[in-house]
Design a protein around this motif. Structure first.
Motif, short mmCIF file in Angstrom:
data_model
loop_
_atom_site.label_atom_id
_atom_site.label_comp_id
_atom_site.label_asym_id
_atom_site.label_seq_id
_atom_site.Cartn_x
_atom_site.Cartn_y
_atom_site.Cartn_z
N LEU A 115 -17.14 11.35 5.08
CA LEU A 115 -16.32 10.36 5.78
C LEU A 115 -16.39 8.97 5.15
CD1 LEU A 115 -14.48 9.62 8.14
CD2 LEU A 115 -16.53 9.31 9.55
N ALA A 116 -17.57 8.54 4.73
CA ALA A 116 -17.69 7.19 4.15
C ALA A 116 -16.79 7.04 2.93
CB ALA A 116 -19.15 6.91 3.78
N ALA A 117 -16.80 8.06 2.05
CA ALA A 117 -15.96 8.01 0.86
C ALA A 117 -14.48 8.10 1.23
CB ALA A 117 -16.33 9.14 -0.09
N GLN A 118 -14.15 8.91 2.22
CA GLN A 118 -12.76 9.05 2.63
C GLN A 118 -12.23 7.76 3.26
OE1 GLN A 118 -10.98 11.48 1.72
NE2 GLN A 118 -12.65 12.80 0.98
N LEU A 119 -13.07 7.04 3.99
CA LEU A 119 -12.66 5.74 4.53
C LEU A 119 -12.34 4.76 3.41
CD1 LEU A 119 -15.16 5.27 7.52
CD2 LEU A 119 -12.65 5.32 7.69
N GLN A 120 -13.18 4.75 2.38
CA GLN A 120 -12.92 3.86 1.25
C GLN A 120 -11.62 4.23 0.55
OE1 GLN A 120 -14.60 1.05 0.36
NE2 GLN A 120 -15.69 1.42 2.29
N ASP A 121 -11.38 5.53 0.42
CA ASP A 121 -10.11 5.96 -0.19
C ASP A 121 -8.92 5.52 0.65
OD1 ASP A 121 -11.50 7.10 -2.25
OD2 ASP A 121 -11.37 9.16 -1.47
N MET A 122 -9.06 5.57 1.97
CA MET A 122 -7.96 5.16 2.85
C MET A 122 -7.69 3.67 2.72
SD MET A 122 -7.56 5.51 6.98
CE MET A 122 -8.72 4.16 7.27
N TRP A 123 -8.75 2.86 2.72
CA TRP A 123 -8.54 1.41 2.55
C TRP A 123 -7.96 1.13 1.17
CZ3 TRP A 123 -8.48 0.61 7.21
CH2 TRP A 123 -9.50 0.91 8.10
N GLY A 124 -8.37 1.90 0.18
CA GLY A 124 -7.76 1.76 -1.15
C GLY A 124 -6.28 2.11 -1.12
N GLY A 125 -5.94 3.10 -0.29
CA GLY A 125 -4.53 3.46 -0.13
C GLY A 125 -3.72 2.33 0.47
N TRP A 126 -4.27 1.64 1.45
CA TRP A 126 -3.58 0.48 2.03
C TRP A 126 -3.44 -0.63 0.98
CZ3 TRP A 126 -0.74 0.22 6.18
CH2 TRP A 126 -0.94 1.11 7.24
N SER A 127 -4.46 -0.80 0.17
CA SER A 127 -4.37 -1.81 -0.89
C SER A 127 -3.28 -1.46 -1.90
CB SER A 127 -5.73 -1.93 -1.60
OG SER A 127 -5.69 -2.92 -2.60
N ASP A 128 -3.14 -0.16 -2.23
CA ASP A 128 -2.08 0.28 -3.14
C ASP A 128 -0.70 0.01 -2.53
OD1 ASP A 128 -3.96 1.10 -4.96
OD2 ASP A 128 -3.92 3.21 -4.33
N VAL A 129 -0.59 0.23 -1.24
CA VAL A 129 0.68 -0.04 -0.56
C VAL A 129 0.99 -1.53 -0.60
CG1 VAL A 129 1.85 -0.02 1.68
CG2 VAL A 129 0.59 2.00 0.90
N ALA A 130 -0.07 -2.35 -0.39
CA ALA A 130 0.14 -3.81 -0.43
C ALA A 130 0.60 -4.26 -1.82
CB ALA A 130 -1.14 -4.53 -0.04
N ASN A 131 0.07 -3.61 -2.86
CA ASN A 131 0.44 -3.99 -4.22
C ASN A 131 1.81 -3.45 -4.62
OD1 ASN A 131 -2.00 -5.32 -4.62
ND2 ASN A 131 -3.04 -3.46 -5.34
N ASN A 132 2.20 -2.31 -4.04
CA ASN A 132 3.49 -1.71 -4.39
C ASN A 132 4.22 -1.27 -3.12
OD1 ASN A 132 3.15 -1.40 -7.51
ND2 ASN A 132 1.25 -0.52 -6.62
#
Length: 460
Positions: A115-132
């Motif tokens: 779960l800890a790694a999956q949470l980081q991946d999800m926040w990274g996904g939001w960051s990718d959306v913010a960038n694109n």
């Protein structure tokens, strides 16, 4: 003055006594590897003539042989009581340690797929959306990553629920074993009390009873006390389970699943009164796991899910999606077991703070949740850290207690275990004694033959 025939009886008593010694020694050797067997020792006592001289009685003061006064069971009751206490504590800590190990396996931290790694991946996904924000692919990937987080929370909750259910099912088996074992002790009590009243040796029956009492101590932390008539009373939490040939029964009551635990807590109770039985051992540890450890962890996991749902939804509902609609709730549910992603259309992901713009402020704010001190990531890290500390402490306590129990067992074995070298020495001792008594009989027989058949024949 002693009779000329008195020596025959003296030698005969020796034959009986030495043979009894050989029998007991053989029993010890035969059971050298029998679990729970206590070595036995023959106690011999010299026989005397008249204990209180009569007025006209005459005796030469010489004894009349030997008798076996007892067959001692070489077991230290203090060590047995200490052994039951230490085994009960050891079983408690071992069960608790195993429960923590299973819980850690359910969370599987640290891991790239936990779960800890999956949470980081999800926040990274939001960051990718913010960038694109204009890319549909990044929003689709975000939805998938968020669904994985929800599934991880669902899976962790389900794993805790399964462990709870498995423990609940095991408790029914343990309770049945407790009742059956208590009944067996009561039956042995009845046999031992009757045998003691008749003067019959009951060492093997007492061995079986002590073995059963030790099992009850491991299951429930039970204690035991012996009565003068040879019976044994067994107690759970200070309340009597077995008294003589009478037993009380216990049962396990309460919820059948984790979801109902708060409303109907599980407990070991006395069947006749319904009052709680304060058990230790394996049953006590598993009860603690089902009433405190697992429910507390499930509540913490629900808190993390609620934190995640609340913080993400609070920001997402204020944003605007690519099609200009006001953002709706991103996550649904209210616990780790019910959390799910509500958004399935990438165009419905709220990214911007104003309609018709691509400022990505909402996506950026949501991405920053992962770094918040009050965010779900920090809360989850604290849960895993605390779980690791408590689990490690439980393992260490179990290991230390295991050493203590092993030391007590070694002391018990030294006192009551069979030493084959010692038994071989006893075997030779009783063999020589038997042979010597036989020789005495032969000598007396020769003397009597001379006295009866040959005396008075001289000169005829």
């Amino acid at each position: 003055m002693g009779s000329s025939f008195g020596g025959i009886n003296t030698a005969l008593t020796s034959l009986y006594a030495q043979r009894r010694g050989l029998d007991v020694t053989g029993q010890n050797i035969a059971n050298a590897n029998t679990e729970g067997y206590t070595r036995q020792r023959v106690v011999m006592q010299a026989q005397v003539g008249a204990v209180v001289p009569s007025m006209w009685a005459k005796t030469d003061g010489i004894g009349t042989g030997v008798a076996v006064s007892a067959v001692q069971r070489l077991r230290d009751e203090y060590l047995e009581s200490r052994g039951r206490a230490e085994h009960g504590t050891s079983a408690y800590l071992a069960s608790q340690s195993a429960s923590y190990a299973s819980i850690e396996d359910a969370f599987a931290e640290p891991s790239d797929t936990a779960l800890a790694a999956q949470l980081q991946d999800m926040w990274g996904g939001w960051s990718d959306v913010a960038n694109n924000p204009q890319l549909t692919a990044s929003r689709s990937a975000l939805i998938q990553q968020s669904a994985i987080v929800a599934d991880q929370l669902n899976g962790a909750h389900d794993a805790l629920a399964r462990q709870w259910s498995q423990s609940r099912n095991s408790m029914d088996v343990y309770v049945d074993e407790v009742n059956v074992t208590a009944g067996s002790i009561a039956q042995l009590n009845s046999s031992i009390i009757q045998a003691n009243a008749s003067g019959v040796t009951v060492n093997e029956l007492e061995d079986r009873r002590d073995l059963l009492a030790m099992r009850l101590s491991e299951l429930t932390g039970a204690t035991a006390a012996k009565r003068p008539n040879g019976g044994m009373d067994v107690f759970i939490g200070g309340s009597t389970l077995v008294t003589g040939a009478v037993t009380r029964k216990v049962e396990y009551t309460g919820a059948a699943r984790l979801a109902d635990q708060a409303a109907a807590p599980v407990a070991l109770t006395w069947k006749d009164s319904g009052t709680p039985a304060e058990a230790g051992g394996t049953v006590g540890a598993m009860t603690n796991t089902m009433t405190r450890i697992i429910p507390d962890l499930a509540a913490d996991l629900d808190s993390i899910a609620q934190n995640l749902i609340g913080q993400v939804n609070a920001l997402h509902s204020q944003g605007y999606s690519a099609d200009g609609d006001t953002g709706a709730a991103f996550f649904g549910g209210n616990s780790a077991g019910t959390i799910k992603v509500l958004i399935t259309d990438p165009d419905k992901v709220a990214v911007s703070g104003a309609p018709g713009t691509r400022d990505s402020s909402v996506a950026e704010a949501i991405a920053d949740i992962g770094d918040r001190a009050d965010g779900p990531d920090r809360e989850y890290q604290e849960l895993i850290g605390q779980l690791g500390v408590v689990s490690q402490g439980s393992v260490r306590r179990a290991e230390i207690q295991g050493v203590v129990a092993a030391q007590i067992d070694a002391a018990r074995e030294g006192q009551s275990g069979v030493n084959l070298d010692e038994e071989m020495t006893n075997l030779l001792t009783f063999q020589r004694g038997y042979e010597a008594a036989s020789r005495v009989l032969t000598t007396i027989d020769s003397m009597l033959d001379q006295l009866i058949n040959r005396t008075g024949l001289v000169g005829r």
